[in-house]
Motif scaffolding. Structure first.
Motif, mmCIF file in Angstrom:
data_model
loop_
_atom_site.group_PDB
_atom_site.id
_atom_site.type_symbol
_atom_site.label_atom_id
_atom_site.label_comp_id
_atom_site.label_asym_id
_atom_site.label_seq_id
_atom_site.Cartn_x
_atom_site.Cartn_y
_atom_site.Cartn_z
ATOM 1 N N THR A 106 0.835 -1.199 0.000
ATOM 2 C CA THR A 106 0.000 0.000 0.000
ATOM 3 C C THR A 106 0.867 1.245 0.000
ATOM 4 O OG1 THR A 106 -1.106 -1.289 1.682
ATOM 5 C CG2 THR A 106 -2.159 0.759 1.013
ATOM 6 N N ARG A 115 2.319 1.849 -3.362
ATOM 7 C CA ARG A 115 1.328 2.304 -4.323
ATOM 8 C C ARG A 115 1.060 3.786 -4.120
ATOM 9 N NH1 ARG A 115 -3.361 -1.363 -3.836
ATOM 10 N NH2 ARG A 115 -1.782 -2.941 -4.175
ATOM 11 N N SER A 116 0.928 4.196 -2.841
ATOM 12 C CA SER A 116 0.616 5.618 -2.616
ATOM 13 C C SER A 116 1.812 6.497 -2.993
ATOM 14 C CB SER A 116 0.187 5.844 -1.170
ATOM 15 O OG SER A 116 1.278 6.222 -0.383
ATOM 16 N N SER A 118 1.770 7.022 -6.684
ATOM 17 C CA SER A 118 0.626 7.742 -7.229
ATOM 18 C C SER A 118 1.046 9.162 -7.624
ATOM 19 C CB SER A 118 -0.505 7.795 -6.200
ATOM 20 O OG SER A 118 -0.115 8.621 -5.129
ATOM 21 N N SER A 119 2.196 9.602 -7.117
ATOM 22 C CA SER A 119 2.660 10.940 -7.501
ATOM 23 C C SER A 119 3.449 10.865 -8.801
ATOM 24 C CB SER A 119 3.511 11.538 -6.373
ATOM 25 O OG SER A 119 4.725 12.017 -6.876
ATOM 26 N N ARG A 178 7.013 8.834 -10.067
ATOM 27 C CA ARG A 178 7.118 7.912 -11.212
ATOM 28 C C ARG A 178 8.177 8.391 -12.189
ATOM 29 N NH1 ARG A 178 1.453 7.874 -10.995
ATOM 30 N NH2 ARG A 178 1.333 9.280 -12.771
ATOM 31 N N HIS A 214 5.401 12.087 0.712
ATOM 32 C CA HIS A 214 4.838 10.791 1.065
ATOM 33 C C HIS A 214 4.867 10.576 2.578
ATOM 34 C CE1 HIS A 214 3.907 6.576 0.800
ATOM 35 N NE2 HIS A 214 5.030 6.263 1.396
#
Lengths: 305, 292
Positions: B21, B24-25, B28-29, B33, B287
């Motif tokens: 998790t 993944r979070s 998400s930015s 990536r 994050h």
């Protein structure tokens, strides 16, 4: 305010003394004296040289003499530029570096602050991404990358500026941009986040509710508080600009203190290196003091700590 | 006692949030990536690229001279006829290696120094942090140049010297956090229960410091690479035939008007690396930011 100045001065003096002592110890520890040459000199000559530079006295006397001299602004003779004292070299070359640093600081502030404010005003819109994207590009273009690129475009291709030298006013443009734009990027980021933080405050809402114009809110009610992180950043920024000036002065062949420092590091001119380090340290401490005072004036609350 | 247990459970839950998790979070930015892809790409190119190239980074071909980019030499060659692509990749290895090693040195010194100062407190703390203030007031580059002048120029000394000046910020952060954590009820409880100091430090304090350490370390790598490049650019760092991005950019900067590719390709690699690492660092900071 006076108390703050006094307290900070009392902190600065021991720091300077520690640095001076450290440079003295380092000078003693360096393997091989400064006059070790390919051809060995006769003991007689060596004794004379040592007597001339005061190196024949006991170590504690040398140390005291060293501190006394530094206190009087005497940094000793340069080992490589015969006949020159380190302080004479500094006195001659530092004004050039100072001028360069001043322009670079202007670039950093006059590009960075408006960019940051604009980004904060357009927060959450496309324009913000554009402004902050510009700032990000600045961050990955330090002086030694930006300088040659600017030279390539503006003097080789377009022929607008000289490639080197420090003679005409137009010679100031590229070096100042090279040194300043990197810091403008950081200033922009700090201004943006500072402004956003202040705009959240209820007194801004009150001002808006009272029908104050947005530019007045920004300029009068926000800026002074919002810029306090920028002011704190000026300390490290100036320290960084000093090392940046090594690169810029080498690159553009500017006869400032930075290029002398790099040359003396190359040539193992130890007194020159140590003298310059001590000078830079004092300079940075002085500048940090100014920044702290500026900070206290802008944010009276911080004085209480 | 029950209260202490409860707090411990909460802490455990906090730190044990399932790893997938979290990733993944993080991804998400968009910054995370782009930054990760870019950096991994450059890293893989630098690590494995040279294995697939026939050219040598050190053997010179004087008769070849500086050639513009061509099919045979994608980035062209330098004035001594060496392939620039392989030199850029090898230079990247050195720059990134120094970046990571110096960061490890900085983290080791900074974390232990900050934890000791914060945990012991009182006069020791005041004295230790005063020392940090003093060194902090000095320009890093000058100290590193001083150290390379005094100690001679070798790779190991360069990254030790850089690591030795980059630890200060981390020491401050860690010290502040340690002082906060020290007063937490579960730490007091552990003390009362007779847990030795080193276990309190490693089990209860260090574990809670992991996220600021990670964020700081990620942001230190680009600043180390930058510092090394400045030093190599000034000719005080990595010595030929070995190269780092800084020394390559220096070579390029001397002849940019005749052989612009010598400047452009190393600068591009350098800037993209700094950019990607800053992206990753910023994304990690967001994050881990509890206020978000």
């Amino acid at each position: 305010m006076a108390q703050l100045i006094l307290r900070r001065l009392f902190q600065t003096i021991p720091t300077l003394w520690l640095i001076a002592t450290a440079t003295f110890i380092l000078l003693q520890l360096i393997p091989g004296g400064p006059f070790d040459q390919e051809k060995p000199v006769t003991p007689e000559v060596k004794r004379l040289i040592e007597a001339h530079y005061g190196m024949d006295k006991p170590i504690h006397e040398q140390y005291l003499q060293f501190l006394l001299n530094r206190l009087q602004g005497d940094f000793g003779p340069s080992y490589k530029y015969a006949g020159w004292d380190v302080d004479e070299i500094i006195a001659q070359s530092f004004p050039i570096s100072l001028e360069l640093g001043f322009y670079a600081l202007l670039v950093a502030l006059f590009v960075g602050v408006p960019l940051g404010i604009l980004a904060a005003i357009y927060h959450g819109k496309r324009m913000e991404t554009l402004f902050m994207g510009l700032a990000l590009i600045g961050i990955c273009l330090p002086a030694f990358v930006l300088g040659p690129l600017l030279l390539l475009v503006f003097s080789t291709e377009l022929g607008w500026f000289n490639t080197f030298g420090w003679n005409t006013p137009s010679d100031r443009v590229l070096p100042a941009l090279t040194l300043g734009l990197f810091y403008a990027a950081f200033v922009a980021r700090l201004t943006r986040s500072g402004t956003l933080d202040v705009l959240k405050n209820p007194y801004i809402q009150t001002a808006r509710a009272k029908g104050l114009k947005e530019h007045r809110i920004i300029l009068v009610h926000t800026l002074k508080v919002a810029l306090s992180p920028v002011v704190s950043y000026l300390g490290p920024a100036v320290a960084g600009m000093i090392s940046g000036s090594f690169v810029v002065e080498t690159l553009f062949f500017i006869p400032g203190l930075g290029s002398f420092f790099v040359n003396s590091a190359f040539n193992r001119d130890d007194t020159m290196v140590m003298g310059t380090v001590l000078f830079y340290a004092a300079l940075i401490l002085l500048f940090n003091l100014i920044v702290d005072l500026l900070h206290a004036w802008m944010n009276p609350r911080t004085q209480r700590d | 006692m029950i209260k202490v247990k409860l707090e411990k459970e909460i802490i455990l839950k906090k730190t044990q949030a399932s790893a997938p998790t979290q990733w993944r979070s993080f991804f998400s930015s968009a910054y995370a990536r782009i930054g990760t892809t870019l950096f991994l790409g450059i890293l893989i190119a630098c690590l494995f690229g040279p294995l697939f190239l026939d050219h040598s980074y050190e053997s010179t071909q004087l008769e070849l001279g500086a050639q513009a980019p061509s099919y045979n030499h994608l980035f062209g060659t330098d004035t001594l006829g060496r392939d620039l692509l392989i030199r850029t990749l090898i230079g990247g290895r050195i720059s990134i290696l120094i970046g990571f090693l110096a960061t490890v040195v900085a983290v080791l010194i900074g974390v232990s120094y900050g934890m000791i100062a914060g945990y012991v407190g009182n006069k020791t703390d005041a004295l230790m942090m005063r020392f940090v203030d003093i060194v902090y007031a000095l320009p890093f580059t000058i100290i590193v140049i001083l150290l390379t002048v005094l100690l001679g120029r070798s790779l190991i000394l360069i990254f030790l010297a850089i690591g030795a000046v980059e630890w200060l910020t981390l020491a401050r952060i860690v010290r502040g956090e340690t002082r906060n954590l020290k007063t937490q009820a579960y730490v007091e409880a552990a003390k009362v229960n007779g847990l030795p100091h080193h276990k309190i430090l490693s089990k209860h304090i260090l574990k809670n410091l992991i996220s600021p350490i990670i964020v700081f370390a990620t942001l230190t790598v680009p600043s180390v690479i930058l510092l090394e490049s400045i030093i190599s650019f000034l000719g005080l760092g990595v010595q030929a035939p070995l190269a780092s991005w800084g020394s390559l950019i220096n070579e390029g900067a001397q002849k940019f008007d005749i052989y612009p590719w010598l400047l452009i390709f190393p600068s591009l690699f350098f800037s993209l690396t700094i950019l990607s690492l800053n992206f990753i660092g910023d994304a990690l900071r967001d994050h881990f930011d509890p206020s978000k």
